[in-house]
Design a protein around this motif. Structure first.
Motif, PDB file in Angstrom:
ATOM      1  N   UNK A 101       1.226 -11.198 -14.216  1.00 44.88           N
ATOM      2  CA  UNK A 101       1.520 -11.506 -12.823  1.00 44.88           C
ATOM      3  C   UNK A 101       2.769 -10.771 -12.349  1.00 44.88           C
ATOM      4  N   UNK A 102       3.816 -10.822 -13.135  1.00 43.39           N
ATOM      5  CA  UNK A 102       5.068 -10.167 -12.744  1.00 43.39           C
ATOM      6  C   UNK A 102       4.893  -8.650 -12.741  1.00 43.39           C
ATOM      7  N   UNK A 103       4.195  -8.118 -13.746  1.00 43.74           N
ATOM      8  CA  UNK A 103       3.992  -6.673 -13.821  1.00 43.74           C
ATOM      9  C   UNK A 103       3.170  -6.169 -12.636  1.00 43.74           C
ATOM     10  N   UNK A 104       2.115  -6.891 -12.266  1.00 47.60           N
ATOM     11  CA  UNK A 104       1.300  -6.471 -11.123  1.00 47.60           C
ATOM     12  C   UNK A 104       2.122  -6.536  -9.838  1.00 47.60           C
ATOM     13  N   UNK A 105       2.957  -7.546  -9.710  1.00 48.23           N
ATOM     14  CA  UNK A 105       3.811  -7.646  -8.536  1.00 48.23           C
ATOM     15  C   UNK A 105       4.850  -6.552  -8.477  1.00 48.23           C
ATOM     16  N   UNK A 106       5.257  -6.069  -9.648  1.00 51.19           N
ATOM     17  CA  UNK A 106       6.275  -5.022  -9.692  1.00 51.19           C
ATOM     18  C   UNK A 106       5.805  -3.740  -9.026  1.00 51.19           C
ATOM     19  N   UNK A 107       4.487  -3.540  -8.940  1.00 55.35           N
ATOM     20  CA  UNK A 107       3.969  -2.347  -8.256  1.00 55.35           C
ATOM     21  C   UNK A 107       4.383  -2.340  -6.788  1.00 55.35           C
ATOM     22  N   UNK A 108       4.593  -3.533  -6.223  1.00 54.04           N
ATOM     23  CA  UNK A 108       5.003  -3.652  -4.815  1.00 54.04           C
ATOM     24  C   UNK A 108       6.515  -3.813  -4.678  1.00 54.04           C
ATOM     25  N   UNK A 109       7.204  -3.855  -5.789  1.00 60.22           N
ATOM     26  CA  UNK A 109       8.657  -3.965  -5.756  1.00 60.22           C
ATOM     27  C   UNK A 109       9.191  -5.354  -5.491  1.00 60.22           C
ATOM     28  N   UNK A 110       8.362  -6.406  -5.714  1.00 56.83           N
ATOM     29  CA  UNK A 110       8.839  -7.756  -5.418  1.00 56.83           C
ATOM     30  C   UNK A 110       9.597  -8.393  -6.574  1.00 56.83           C
ATOM     31  N   UNK A 111       9.572  -7.775  -7.725  1.00 56.82           N
ATOM     32  CA  UNK A 111      10.381  -8.263  -8.828  1.00 56.82           C
ATOM     33  C   UNK A 111       9.773  -9.461  -9.525  1.00 56.82           C
ATOM     34  N   UNK A 151       9.348 -19.742 -13.939  1.00 57.52           N
ATOM     35  CA  UNK A 151       8.244 -20.098 -13.043  1.00 57.52           C
ATOM     36  C   UNK A 151       6.948 -19.322 -13.315  1.00 57.52           C
ATOM     37  N   UNK A 152       6.972 -18.031 -13.700  1.00 56.22           N
ATOM     38  CA  UNK A 152       5.692 -17.354 -13.971  1.00 56.22           C
ATOM     39  C   UNK A 152       4.855 -18.066 -15.025  1.00 56.22           C
ATOM     40  N   UNK A 153       5.486 -18.647 -16.017  1.00 57.71           N
ATOM     41  CA  UNK A 153       4.745 -19.361 -17.045  1.00 57.71           C
ATOM     42  C   UNK A 153       4.106 -20.626 -16.519  1.00 57.71           C
ATOM     43  N   UNK A 169      -2.085 -15.713  -7.925  1.00 63.28           N
ATOM     44  CA  UNK A 169      -1.181 -14.977  -8.804  1.00 63.28           C
ATOM     45  C   UNK A 169      -0.824 -13.618  -8.210  1.00 63.28           C
ATOM     46  N   UNK A 170      -1.772 -12.990  -7.550  1.00 66.79           N
ATOM     47  CA  UNK A 170      -1.500 -11.687  -6.942  1.00 66.79           C
ATOM     48  C   UNK A 170      -0.612 -11.799  -5.709  1.00 66.79           C
ATOM     49  N   UNK A 171      -0.401 -13.013  -5.228  1.00 66.09           N
ATOM     50  CA  UNK A 171       0.522 -13.226  -4.107  1.00 66.09           C
ATOM     51  C   UNK A 171       1.854 -13.788  -4.570  1.00 66.09           C
ATOM     52  N   UNK A 172       2.161 -13.635  -5.838  1.00 63.16           N
ATOM     53  CA  UNK A 172       3.466 -14.040  -6.356  1.00 63.16           C
ATOM     54  C   UNK A 172       4.571 -13.286  -5.606  1.00 63.16           C
TER      55      UNK A 172
END
Length: 889
Positions: A101-111, A151-153, A169-172
């Motif tokens: 979840x975090x890695x996929x969000x990192x593509x958008x730069x949301x951390x 929180x991701x867990x 999850x993709x809207x994290x």
């Protein structure tokens, strides 16, 4: 100073020794052991003797530190009542999805943060599978303060049990569209899941203590049976440096809060490096908590260490573990076996001999992964011990590796808190380590897939069965709307009638109102008065004998003022939370009470009264926590304003709390001038917060300690009071063409303005209308909403513009606050605008001198009014000069 033989004096020298010869024999025996078997053996015997004495009930002080080993040895661990294999698979799926979840969000730069949950996964999973009670069973369930960065867990687990989807999850960290997941536990953003905001580090542990205490308060007052509710606070070892984290440890022990457990994830790393590079954070925390009276359970080493401890016949291994600083142990987790053999085992001959029988694989396992916090049985044993311990709260110090299972690029690296993603190859390595059936083909276009074993899989069925047995899903926030009936009118009407010629401060008016409301048959018991040690300052001592001060022990002494009418009465069912000198603690009290409607299904009405200077300025972060947690109640800044608290000076003079309060969207801020305004505001506040259409807001009221006659409420002013502005006294023109202006005032400034109105009329022939501005903040909120409506194509005039429409002359706003407070509304006022206020530092003097200093007394207002009229050509400029000279300005 030393005694004749060079030994330091001791408190023992002051105690009688009825058998000095026996004492000398004991000392000689200890000296002999130290001489012949070494100081380590002597220390061991002393610790064993003290432990034996403690077990036998001999009253001796406890050791503040124990050896760097597990409190519960493997041989004493209780039977594990779960399926370890299936729980390991559940944990593996959650680890994977949290990282994905975090890695996929990192593509958008949301951390996002990966390493924290990776280290703490078993601390949570063991609790969810075996301990954390949900809200669908008896009572209120448990309260979980989850570490914000983990929180991701928690989202990953909610995904596994079907409460979240892949789309969620993709809207994290993508909340703008309304369907996203907030970065951390934010109840206001995800109110069905999160109960407690925790990521402003330090506030979680403080709030958890006061939540556990408030649970007992509700129970002892027979409002809610909370006997089965347990508070679990998950914290980071670095977070314990925040002063709020340890501020209330003594309170928790003093009140024997065995319904509270702290679980501190000791991965030895904070955000940028080691927590205690040259020291040992676990030992430091153990001493701190033991010294405060807590039960301490250390869960440091995994099963792989058992072989090493069994071989340690000399104690060399235990000594070495205790002396190695944290930063060095972190290094061992990342270095090769040769390095560990040289630098750890090579420290003394006994360790070198021990290392000869250890394989490289065993050393690698022990130093890289085998930690107590990574093994379900170790964590399970610690949690069982915490629940079994009575008479004190428990802290579990669980040692882990930060970034565990994320690969060599993450584990124990200083930078891992800032690392937001793994590469595809790293995910594939993680897949092999966790044993997950995710094929290479799932990594289409380099995007990491989510993993799920299926809604009917053994993992999901097991997870859901365990949660059902424990009372439903967790974490979860549930609100069962309980509408409170409107209280009797008597208290409100008493203030609306005014005080006649009798003088009364608005602080006293508020306290008098609440005292009446606490007598209400339906809702009186739901009021929770909270005050940090200044109850007598605010005239609340009359509540002591009638409502009682809450204490779990009752009153075990005879109060010194027992023969007086308003004596200091403590009781187990006391209603008042009279804290010590701790605004942070009082605010944590307020948050627990203000959210009881959701936590326990029992709406409570807290009012927290304090020196206004020490509210928002000192505990503003907790006000945001309150807003996030959707709390309700009345926060009361007493002795408000910069000039009303005579003699106290700079650090007690509040001229800016309304400015800070205006930044919080959930806070409805009022600065009432008269007692009847307080009555109207409080009555409407009860409706808005506890009525059929309850809103998630709280109130900030400022009240003053300056006694003044309180007028009766004029007719038709209720709407203006609540919206923030109404005309209190219209000026009477001395002649048809007399110059005219509008004077707006809030709080105690109304009295200066009324005097200025008289002076302008009598001495200068100027007519002034006086307006009571009960809330600059609500006027601004309304105006901002009108501006937003324009963007949607809706025409709406701000209330302040409606109220002042057609009012002649310029507008002058006056308050006991910085000019920025009334200036909040200036852009929506059509008339010429100016303001007077108390900018700058406060000072010690009389009220009159302070007001002259800041230029807000009646003569100063008069001169300012004439200056505005002169600028418009409505009075001669000479009048301004004449007024300055006449009033000595």
């Amino acid at each position: 100073m030393t005694d004749p033989v060079g030994k330091l004096p001791s408190e023992l020298d002051q105690l009688p020794d009825r058998d000095a010869e026996e004492t000398a024999e004991w000392a000689a025996s200890l000296d002999a052991v130290a001489q012949h078997a070494g100081p380590h053996r002597a220390a061991y015997l002393m610790r064993r003797t003290l432990h034996h004495a403690e077990q036998a009930g001999v009253p001796v002080p406890r050791l503040l530190e124990t050896d760097y080993v597990n409190t519960i040895p493997t041989s004493a661990e209780p039977a594990f009542d779960g399926d370890e294999a299936i729980e390991a698979r559940i944990t593996a799926w959650n680890r994977w999805n949290a990282a994905a979840m975090v890695t996929r969000g990192a593509r958008l730069g949301v951390g996002g943060h990966i390493a924290t949950f990776a280290s703490a996964a078993w601390l949570y999973e063991t609790g969810f599978n075996h301990f954390f009670r949900g809200k669908e069973g008896d009572g209120s369930g448990d309260q979980l303060y989850i570490q914000g960065h983990a929180s991701p867990g928690i989202y990953a687990r909610a995904f596994l049990d079907g409460r979240l989807t892949e789309a969620h999850l993709d809207n994290f960290r993508q909340e703008a569209g309304g369907a996203g997941l907030p970065s951390y536990p934010h109840p206001r953003r995800l109110p069905w899941l999160w109960e407690f905001p925790t990521v402003s580090m330090g506030l979680g542990p403080l709030s958890a203590i006061y939540q556990a205490r408030f649970n007992r308060y509700l129970h002892n007052r027979s409002i809610k049976d909370t006997a089965n509710s347990h508070v679990w606070a998950f914290l980071g070892d670095g977070e314990m440096d925040e002063p709020e984290s340890t501020a209330a440890l003594a309170l928790a022990a003093r009140e024997q809060l065995d319904n509270l457990t702290f679980v501190i994830n000791c991965n030895l790393q904070r955000l940028d490096g080691p927590v205690r590079a040259n020291f040992k954070i676990v030992q430091e925390l153990e001493a701190q908590f033991r010294g405060a009276g807590w039960n301490v359970v250390k869960t440091l080493w995994g099963n792989a260490w058992d072989e090493l401890f069994a071989l340690d016949t000399t104690g060399a291994l235990v000594r070495r573990l205790r002396e190695v600083p944290d930063a060095q142990f972190q290094t061992y987790a990342t270095r090769d076996i040769a390095y560990i053999r040289e630098h750890f085992f090579g420290a003394e001959p006994a360790l070198a001999e021990l290392a000869k029988v250890l394989t490289d694989a065993k050393i690698a396992e022990c130093f890289s992964t085998s930690r107590g916090g990574h093994e379900a049985r170790k964590v399970y044993a610690a949690y069982r011990a915490a629940l079994a311990h009575k008479g004190a709260p428990t802290v579990i110090l669980a040692q882990t590796v930060k970034g565990h299972t994320l690969g060599k690029g993450f584990a124990s690296k200083n930078a891992n808190h800032q690392m937001k993603k793994l590469s595809v190859d790293e995910f594939k390595d993680m897949r092999e380590l966790l044993g997950l059936p995710i094929p290479d083909s799932a990594f289409a276009d380099g995007v990491v897939p989510y993993g799920h074993p299926g809604a009917d899989s053994p993992e999901v069925r097991y997870l859901q069965e365990r949660r059902a047995a424990l009372g439903g899903p967790a974490p979860v926030r549930r609100v069962h709307q309980v509408v409170l009936p409107e209280p009797e009118e008597r208290g409100f009407k008493a203030l609306q009638k005014g005080s006649g010629s009798q003088e009364m401060a608005t602080t006293m008016a508020f306290v008098r109102l609440v005292k009446d409301l606490m007598r209400d048959k339906e809702t009186g018991r739901r009021w929770v008065p909270i005050v940090p040690d200044e109850a007598r300052t605010f005239g609340m001592e009359s509540l002591f004998p009638s409502a009682g001060i809450y204490s779990p022990l009752g009153q075990t002494y005879e109060p010194v003022d027992r023969d007086q009418l308003m004596y200091y009465k403590e009781a187990t069912d006391g209603q008042i939370l009279n804290e010590g000198i701790t605004e942070a603690g009082a605010m944590a009290d307020f948050i627990a009470a203000a959210t009881s409607y959701a936590t326990h299904g029992e709406p409570m009405i807290p009012f927290y009264i304090f020196y206004s200077m020490f509210g928002w300025q000192r505990t503003g972060d907790q006000m945001w926590q309150l807003a996030d947690q959707l709390g309700k109640g009345f926060i009361v800044g007493a002795t408000a304003g910069r000039t009303t608290l005579t003699g106290e000076g700079l650090q007690h003079a509040d001229g800016h709390s309304h400015l800070i309060a205006s930044t919080n969207p959930a806070s409805l801020n009022y600065d009432p001038a008269f007692a009847y305004e307080i009555a109207v505001i409080v009555k409407d506040g009860l409706r808005r917060m506890y009525g059929p259409d309850a809103e998630d807001v709280f109130y900030y009221l400022t009240v003053y300690n300056e006694p003044k006659p309180q007028p009766a409420m004029p007719e038709g002013v209720e709407e203006g009071i609540l919206k923030g502005l109404y005309r209190f006294r219209e000026g009477t023109p001395a002649r048809p063409d007399s110059p005219r202006l509008q004077l707006l005032a809030s709080g105690t400034a109304i009295h200066w303005v009324l005097e200025a109105q008289r002076m302008l009329a009598d001495e200068w022939g100027v007519t002034a209308d006086v307006w009571s501005a009960t809330s600059w903040g609500e006027l601004r909120r309304d105006a901002l909403e009108a501006d937003e409506a324009l963007l949607r194509g809706e025409e709406r005039t701000p209330y302040v513009r409606q109220a002042l429409a057609g009012a002649p002359g310029p507008v002058i706003a006056v308050s006991d606050w910085m000019r920025q407070v009334p200036d909040q509304i200036s852009q929506w006022v059509e008339q010429d605008w100016s303001s007077l206020g108390t900018d700058g530092f406060g000072l010690s003097d009389t009220r009159e001198a302070a007001r002259r200093h800041f230029g807000v007394d009646a003569p100063s207002i008069t001169v300012a009014a004439l200056a505005q009229l002169a600028r418009r050509g409505e009075v001669p400029a000479s009048a301004v000069k004449e007024a300055r000279e006449r009033y000595g300005l």
